[in-house]
Design a protein around this motif. Structure first.
Motif, PDB file in Angstrom:
ATOM      1  N   SER A  62      69.393  31.540  20.977  1.00  0.00           N
ATOM      2  CA  SER A  62      68.141  31.110  21.619  1.00  0.00           C
ATOM      3  C   SER A  62      67.541  29.981  20.808  1.00  0.00           C
ATOM      4  CB  SER A  62      67.145  32.263  21.690  1.00  0.00           C
ATOM      5  OG  SER A  62      65.847  31.746  21.942  1.00  0.00           O
ATOM      6  N   ALA A  63      67.034  28.945  21.520  1.00  0.00           N
ATOM      7  CA  ALA A  63      66.387  27.807  20.835  1.00  0.00           C
ATOM      8  C   ALA A  63      64.922  28.080  20.558  1.00  0.00           C
ATOM      9  CB  ALA A  63      66.544  26.539  21.645  1.00  0.00           C
ATOM     10  N   GLY A  64      64.470  29.321  20.761  1.00  0.00           N
ATOM     11  CA  GLY A  64      63.113  29.665  20.339  1.00  0.00           C
ATOM     12  C   GLY A  64      62.127  29.762  21.482  1.00  0.00           C
ATOM     13  N   ALA A  65      60.859  29.790  21.104  1.00  0.00           N
ATOM     14  CA  ALA A  65      59.787  29.915  22.096  1.00  0.00           C
ATOM     15  C   ALA A  65      59.896  28.772  23.106  1.00  0.00           C
ATOM     16  CB  ALA A  65      58.437  29.840  21.387  1.00  0.00           C
ATOM     17  N   ASP A  66      59.385  29.013  24.309  1.00  0.00           N
ATOM     18  CA  ASP A  66      59.372  27.956  25.320  1.00  0.00           C
ATOM     19  C   ASP A  66      58.213  27.013  24.993  1.00  0.00           C
ATOM     20  OD1 ASP A  66      58.972  26.350  27.516  1.00  0.00           O
ATOM     21  OD2 ASP A  66      59.618  27.895  28.936  1.00  0.00           O
ATOM     22  N   ILE A  67      58.570  25.815  24.529  1.00  0.00           N
ATOM     23  CA  ILE A  67      57.556  24.886  24.007  1.00  0.00           C
ATOM     24  C   ILE A  67      56.560  24.493  25.093  1.00  0.00           C
ATOM     25  CG2 ILE A  67      57.221  22.649  22.841  1.00  0.00           C
ATOM     26  CD1 ILE A  67      60.168  22.992  21.851  1.00  0.00           C
ATOM     27  N   SER A  68      57.025  24.501  26.347  1.00  0.00           N
ATOM     28  CA  SER A  68      56.107  24.072  27.417  1.00  0.00           C
ATOM     29  C   SER A  68      54.995  25.097  27.660  1.00  0.00           C
ATOM     30  CB  SER A  68      56.882  23.805  28.709  1.00  0.00           C
ATOM     31  OG  SER A  68      57.492  24.997  29.146  1.00  0.00           O
ATOM     32  N   GLY A 103      64.004  28.715  15.608  1.00  0.00           N
ATOM     33  CA  GLY A 103      62.611  29.106  15.809  1.00  0.00           C
ATOM     34  C   GLY A 103      62.503  30.569  16.197  1.00  0.00           C
ATOM     35  N   GLY A 104      61.761  30.820  17.293  1.00  0.00           N
ATOM     36  CA  GLY A 104      61.595  32.192  17.775  1.00  0.00           C
ATOM     37  C   GLY A 104      62.921  32.892  18.017  1.00  0.00           C
ATOM     38  N   GLY A 105      63.974  32.136  18.305  1.00  0.00           N
ATOM     39  CA  GLY A 105      65.303  32.731  18.506  1.00  0.00           C
ATOM     40  C   GLY A 105      65.803  33.368  17.219  1.00  0.00           C
ATOM     41  N   LEU A 106      65.622  32.642  16.102  1.00  0.00           N
ATOM     42  CA  LEU A 106      66.032  33.212  14.818  1.00  0.00           C
ATOM     43  C   LEU A 106      65.094  34.361  14.434  1.00  0.00           C
ATOM     44  CD1 LEU A 106      67.866  33.221  12.370  1.00  0.00           C
ATOM     45  CD2 LEU A 106      66.428  31.493  11.312  1.00  0.00           C
ATOM     46  N   GLU A 107      63.820  34.206  14.761  1.00  0.00           N
ATOM     47  CA  GLU A 107      62.863  35.275  14.412  1.00  0.00           C
ATOM     48  C   GLU A 107      63.217  36.570  15.136  1.00  0.00           C
ATOM     49  OE1 GLU A 107      59.555  32.531  15.373  1.00  0.00           O
ATOM     50  OE2 GLU A 107      58.658  33.255  13.523  1.00  0.00           O
ATOM     51  N   LEU A 108      63.712  36.419  16.360  1.00  0.00           N
ATOM     52  CA  LEU A 108      64.166  37.585  17.106  1.00  0.00           C
ATOM     53  C   LEU A 108      65.341  38.246  16.369  1.00  0.00           C
ATOM     54  CD1 LEU A 108      63.942  39.156  19.826  1.00  0.00           C
ATOM     55  CD2 LEU A 108      65.540  37.496  20.805  1.00  0.00           C
ATOM     56  N   PRO A 126      62.839  25.326  12.990  1.00  0.00           N
ATOM     57  CA  PRO A 126      62.422  23.914  13.073  1.00  0.00           C
ATOM     58  C   PRO A 126      60.979  23.710  13.528  1.00  0.00           C
ATOM     59  CG  PRO A 126      63.661  24.498  15.030  1.00  0.00           C
ATOM     60  CD  PRO A 126      63.591  25.746  14.188  1.00  0.00           C
ATOM     61  N   GLU A 127      60.177  24.759  13.570  1.00  0.00           N
ATOM     62  CA  GLU A 127      58.818  24.636  14.120  1.00  0.00           C
ATOM     63  C   GLU A 127      58.024  23.508  13.460  1.00  0.00           C
ATOM     64  OE1 GLU A 127      60.356  27.454  13.462  1.00  0.00           O
ATOM     65  OE2 GLU A 127      59.822  29.016  14.919  1.00  0.00           O
ATOM     66  N   VAL A 128      58.238  23.317  12.150  1.00  0.00           N
ATOM     67  CA  VAL A 128      57.465  22.294  11.421  1.00  0.00           C
ATOM     68  C   VAL A 128      57.639  20.921  12.067  1.00  0.00           C
ATOM     69  CG1 VAL A 128      59.259  21.694   9.722  1.00  0.00           C
ATOM     70  CG2 VAL A 128      56.841  21.599   9.060  1.00  0.00           C
ATOM     71  N   GLU A 280      61.068  12.256  24.458  1.00  0.00           N
ATOM     72  CA  GLU A 280      62.404  11.843  24.015  1.00  0.00           C
ATOM     73  C   GLU A 280      63.459  12.212  25.051  1.00  0.00           C
ATOM     74  OE1 GLU A 280      63.366  13.505  20.170  1.00  0.00           O
ATOM     75  OE2 GLU A 280      65.505  13.442  20.639  1.00  0.00           O
ATOM     76  N   ARG A 281      63.301  13.368  25.649  1.00  0.00           N
ATOM     77  CA  ARG A 281      64.297  13.838  26.614  1.00  0.00           C
ATOM     78  C   ARG A 281      64.116  13.171  27.977  1.00  0.00           C
ATOM     79  NH1 ARG A 281      63.781  16.621  22.389  1.00  0.00           N
ATOM     80  NH2 ARG A 281      65.563  17.746  21.568  1.00  0.00           N
ATOM     81  N   GLU A 282      62.896  12.710  28.273  1.00  0.00           N
ATOM     82  CA  GLU A 282      62.643  12.044  29.553  1.00  0.00           C
ATOM     83  C   GLU A 282      63.148  10.599  29.557  1.00  0.00           C
ATOM     84  OE1 GLU A 282      61.008  13.306  32.518  1.00  0.00           O
ATOM     85  OE2 GLU A 282      61.710  15.019  31.353  1.00  0.00           O
ATOM     86  N   ALA A 284      65.571   8.929  28.999  1.00  0.00           N
ATOM     87  CA  ALA A 284      66.865   8.515  29.526  1.00  0.00           C
ATOM     88  C   ALA A 284      67.059   9.012  30.958  1.00  0.00           C
ATOM     89  CB  ALA A 284      67.975   9.041  28.616  1.00  0.00           C
ATOM     90  N   LYS A 285      65.965   9.399  31.610  1.00  0.00           N
ATOM     91  CA  LYS A 285      66.100   9.876  32.993  1.00  0.00           C
ATOM     92  C   LYS A 285      65.578   8.803  33.950  1.00  0.00           C
ATOM     93  CE  LYS A 285      65.609  14.710  31.712  1.00  0.00           C
ATOM     94  NZ  LYS A 285      64.612  15.765  31.529  1.00  0.00           N
ATOM     95  N   LEU A 286      66.423   8.362  34.882  1.00  0.00           N
ATOM     96  CA  LEU A 286      66.022   7.320  35.821  1.00  0.00           C
ATOM     97  C   LEU A 286      65.619   7.961  37.142  1.00  0.00           C
ATOM     98  CD1 LEU A 286      67.963   5.920  33.745  1.00  0.00           C
ATOM     99  CD2 LEU A 286      68.334   4.205  35.505  1.00  0.00           C
TER     100      LEU A 286
END
Ligand code: 3HC
Ligand code: NAI
Length: 701
Positions: A62-68, A103-108, A126-128, A280-282, A284-286
């Motif tokens: 898991s990549a952790g908490a849902d940042i959104s 993040g939260g994935g590792l905490e789990l 990586p929360e920092v 950053e992720r947006e 490259a989206k056309l």
């Protein structure tokens, strides 16, 4: 997404296999949290069940908490509650860490009673990097497992570690070479057979002993880690939370962590960093790209020109395992370029950041030649010769003749019209700009310049290549300087004017550094070399009086030991120079300008607002698709402080009305038409809106 869809639970020999299946990264949003809680409750309830294995599907644990979800009201169960329930369950749960646990994935996973990892798994907090701290017990449990020193390093830098290191540190109990889930079930069986109460990470105190016995230890470990983080609140809060793990009982430590997390999540710094994460992720989206477009396959690259940029670009490919040919016009230039590549690698090796055998592997992927027939080998060809249109057109005619059909043809030009370069070929649909930034093997920004005939799959291929070689791609349109340099140009013009009006290089640089940039414009100019711009100005018949005067005095920057500053031999530290002050005062006098004291506030506004204004013009002309793309370009290409979220985001925080008023003021008092607010800026200001209110727009072609 319902919780039943994102958590798969199956029974196996009297135990549960709980699989998180919430693509793309198993972010722990509300559906996943609910699904996990239901599975843990079932495990607690059904006495026939002896324990569980918890894992993720795909590349992620898991990549952790849902940042959104941050900044919104979050629904129960929250992650800390879920983890507390799991830890206290009384039946063993084994985390089978199949991929990244962040993040939260590792905490789990830290809340589980045992941990076993696949060899390719990576673990980090990586929360920092989002201006946060681990807020689901990570700051309390990680030091209990691996000790304060290593925990601080992981939490304050946010850098992940691999499975082998995790095993050495005691973060995981084992690494499973083959079947991870099978191995996890065997570990579970062993624990059940032993009949002991499942060990809780919270109860483990032995690795805290050293820090408890030595009250200065945490600060000694933290000091060098914090030094690199420029006094930002999140890294400091990370240290405070780890300190709480040492000085407070577990429950109180957790409370402290939650308090600090709540402060950070509402901080302007974290909001800005989260903005950049998604931006950053947006970038490259056309919006106009058809959904079925796929990138072309790329296995080999050809770079033309073994100079500063060509060498760095070739290194970028080699660093990520892609073989690359470099072509130059003669053996001398080629050998010089190849020697510089080796030298660059050697510096990295001598600093201890690269193993010598890895350097050799990378070098073995780079082949130099003067034989143009290798053009046929490239799935992508990137041209990085001198900045001359005729020359580049000639090179592209040659590329057209020799490159294989379907190859992506890119130019690294920083100022020339990509349409004119594309027109030299019979296949302009394959041509685009791939604008790397110097040093190209280090800087992460890649401006992908879409020309009028560039095909969607060519753009998709450039984006895929960029990502593969560790870059942050941002797609932009054709104009002089594209997005980044076009805005920079406005800042440079004001910087030079400020010197003429009364400021000194160190005043301007100090203001820019205080704003958060790593370096001011004049120190940067000295680093890049002042002669480059001087030559361009002479060719174009334009002037920059002070820079020209310095160059005429032989002051080209660091390479000559003097520029806007002077430099001691072998040192890169800029030292203010009375001789420069003399040249500046003389130039002001010669031009009839009465010098005046200039406040730091005026300097900062004139360094930042004209760039924002140019950004607005860039949006008006549809050279950029979104304001946030411009933010990404400035954060990754020019050292804009990420915690200020990029120029357009920053403008929205200041308020466009304020920026418009200051630009008008400067345009009038300085009699400088370039500072007149852009129509878009004025319209948004009048409507009380920000750049973030603008819809995404296709690039003008
Ligand atoms: N929350 C919400 N969305 C996330 C996310 C997260 N934690 N992590 C990734 N995503 C989304 C991305 O926005 C992207 O969405 P898109 O396809 O719509 O653009 C999609 O998942 C895929 O992500 P990437 O394009 O980044 O995929 P990569 O494979 O290149 O990288 C990654 C994967 C390394 C996991 C990277 O996405 C990443 O670094 N994610 C953030 C990890 C992180 O910071 N975790 C900590 C979160 S804070 C936390 O856990 C707080 C806790 O302590 C309480
Ligand atoms: P450079 O002068 O260091 O290197 C140019 C190389 O091209 C030299 O090795 C030269 O021998 C070679 N070359 C010239 N004519 C050639 C030909 N006919 N055939 C094969 N090779 C030939 O220049 P630099 O700085 O690497 O710039 C290259 C390009 O990258 C330019 O278009 C420049 O505008 C662009 N650029 C430069 C940046 C920088 O900071 N230096 C940043 C981004 C783009």
């Amino acid at each position: 997404m319902t919780s039943a869809n994102v958590v798969k639970v199956t029974e196996r020999d009297g135990a549960l296999l709980i699989e998180m299946d919430n693509p793309p990264v198993n972010a722990l949003g509300i559906a996943l949290r609910r699904g996990l809680m239901a599975a843990f409750e079932r495990l607690a309830r059904e006495s026939a069940l002896k324990g569980a294995v918890l894992t993720g599907t795909g590349r992620f644990f898991s990549a952790g908490a849902d940042i959104s979800e941050f900044g919104k009201t979050r629904e129960n169960p929250l992650l800390p509650e879920l983890i507390a329930f799991l830890e206290d369950l009384g039946k063993p749960v084994v985390a089978a860490i199949n991929g990244q646990a962040l993040g939260g994935g590792l905490e789990l996973a830290l809340g589980c009673h045992y941990r076993i990892a696949a060899p390719a798994a990576r673990m980090g907090l990586p929360e920092v990097k989002l201006g946060l701290l681990p807020g689901a017990g990570g700051t309390q449990r990680l030091p209990r497992l691996i000790g304060v020193e290593r925990a601080l390093a992981m939490i304050v830098t946010g850098e992940p570690i691999d499975a082998a290191e995790a095993k050495t540190l005691g973060l995981v109990d084992d690494v499973a070479e083959g079947d991870l889930i099978g191995a996890a079930f065997r570990l579970l069986e062993g624990a059940v057979a032993r009949g002991v109460r499942p060990p809780r990470t919270r109860d483990r105190e032995e690795k805290l002993a050293a820090a408890r016995a030595d009250s200065g230890l945490i600060d000694r470990i933290a000091e060098p880690l914090l030094k690199r983080q420029r006094g930002l609140p999140a890294p400091r809060a990370c240290v405070e939370a780890v300190r709480a793990a040492v000085t407070l009982p577990f429950e109180e430590g957790l409370k402290r962590e939650v308090e600090l997390f709540a402060q950070l999540v509402n901080s302007p710094e974290s909001k800005a960093q989260r903005h950049i994460f998604f931006a950053e992720r947006e970038a490259a989206k056309l919006p106009d790209m058809p959904a079925d477009v796929r990138p072309r396959e790329v296995n080999k690259a050809v770079v033309i020109g073994a100079g500063t940029m060509g060498g760095g670009i070739a290194m970028s490919f080699a660093n990520f395992g892609i073989p690359v040919w470099i072509i130059d016009q003669d053996h001398e230039s080629l050998d010089r370029g190849l020697a510089r590549i080796r030298e660059n690698y050697q510096i990295t090796v001598s600093r201890g950041s690269l193993a010598a055998d890895e350097m050799e592997k990378r070098l073995a992927r780079i082949h130099g030649t003067t034989d143009w027939s290798v053009l046929a080998e490239g799935d992508v060809v990137i041209e990085a010769v001198f900045e001359e249109l005729d020359l580049k057109q000639r090179i592209f005619r040659m590329i057209d003749e020799k490159a294989r059909p379907g190859a992506l043809l890119a130019t690294n030009t920083s100022t020339l019209d990509v349409n004119k370069i594309a027109a030299a070929t019979s296949r302009p649909e394959d041509v685009l700009g791939m604008h790397f930034f110097s040093p190209a093997n280090v800087m992460r920004l890649l401006e992908i310049v879409r020309a009028s005939k560039t095909s969607f799959d060519a753009i998709a291929t450039a984006i895929a290549i960029g990502r593969r070689i560790g870059k942050v791609p941002a797609v932009v349109g054709v104009c002089d300087g594209f997005v980044g340099n076009r805005m920079l140009h406005r800042r440079t013009a004001q910087a030079e004017r400020l010197l003429l009006e009364g400021a000194l290089p160190q005043d301007v640089d100090q203001a820019v550094v205080a704003f958060g940039f790593p370096m001011g414009p004049f120190a940067m100019g000295d680093l890049a070399g002042l002669d480059v711009g001087w030559r361009i100005r002479k060719a174009r018949g334009t002037k920059a009086p002070i820079s020209d005067a310095l160059c005429e005095a032989g002051r080209f920057g660091q390479k000559t030991g003097a520029g806007y500053y002077r430099y001691e031999k072998g040192s890169r530290t800029p030292i203010p120079d009375p001789e420069v002050e003399r040249i500046i005062i003389e130039t002001s006098k010669r031009l009839g300008i009465t010098r005046r004291p200039i406040s730091a506030e005026e300097i900062t506004e004139r360094m930042i607002y004209p760039m924002i204004n140019e950004g607005a013009r860039i949006l008006e002309e549809r050279i950029a698709m979104r304001a946030s793309d411009i933010d990404v370009i400035w954060v990754y290409g020019y050292g804009w402080p990420v915690w200020r979220g990029g120029p357009m985001y920053y403008a929205d925080q200041v308020g466009l009305g304020q920026i418009e008023a200051r630009l008008k003021h400067y345009a009038e008092t300085l009699n400088d038409e370039t500072l007149r607010p852009a129509a878009l800026l004025s319209r948004l200001a009048a409507e009380g809106k920000g750049f973030s209110s603008l819809p995404v727009q296709p690039i003008a072609i």
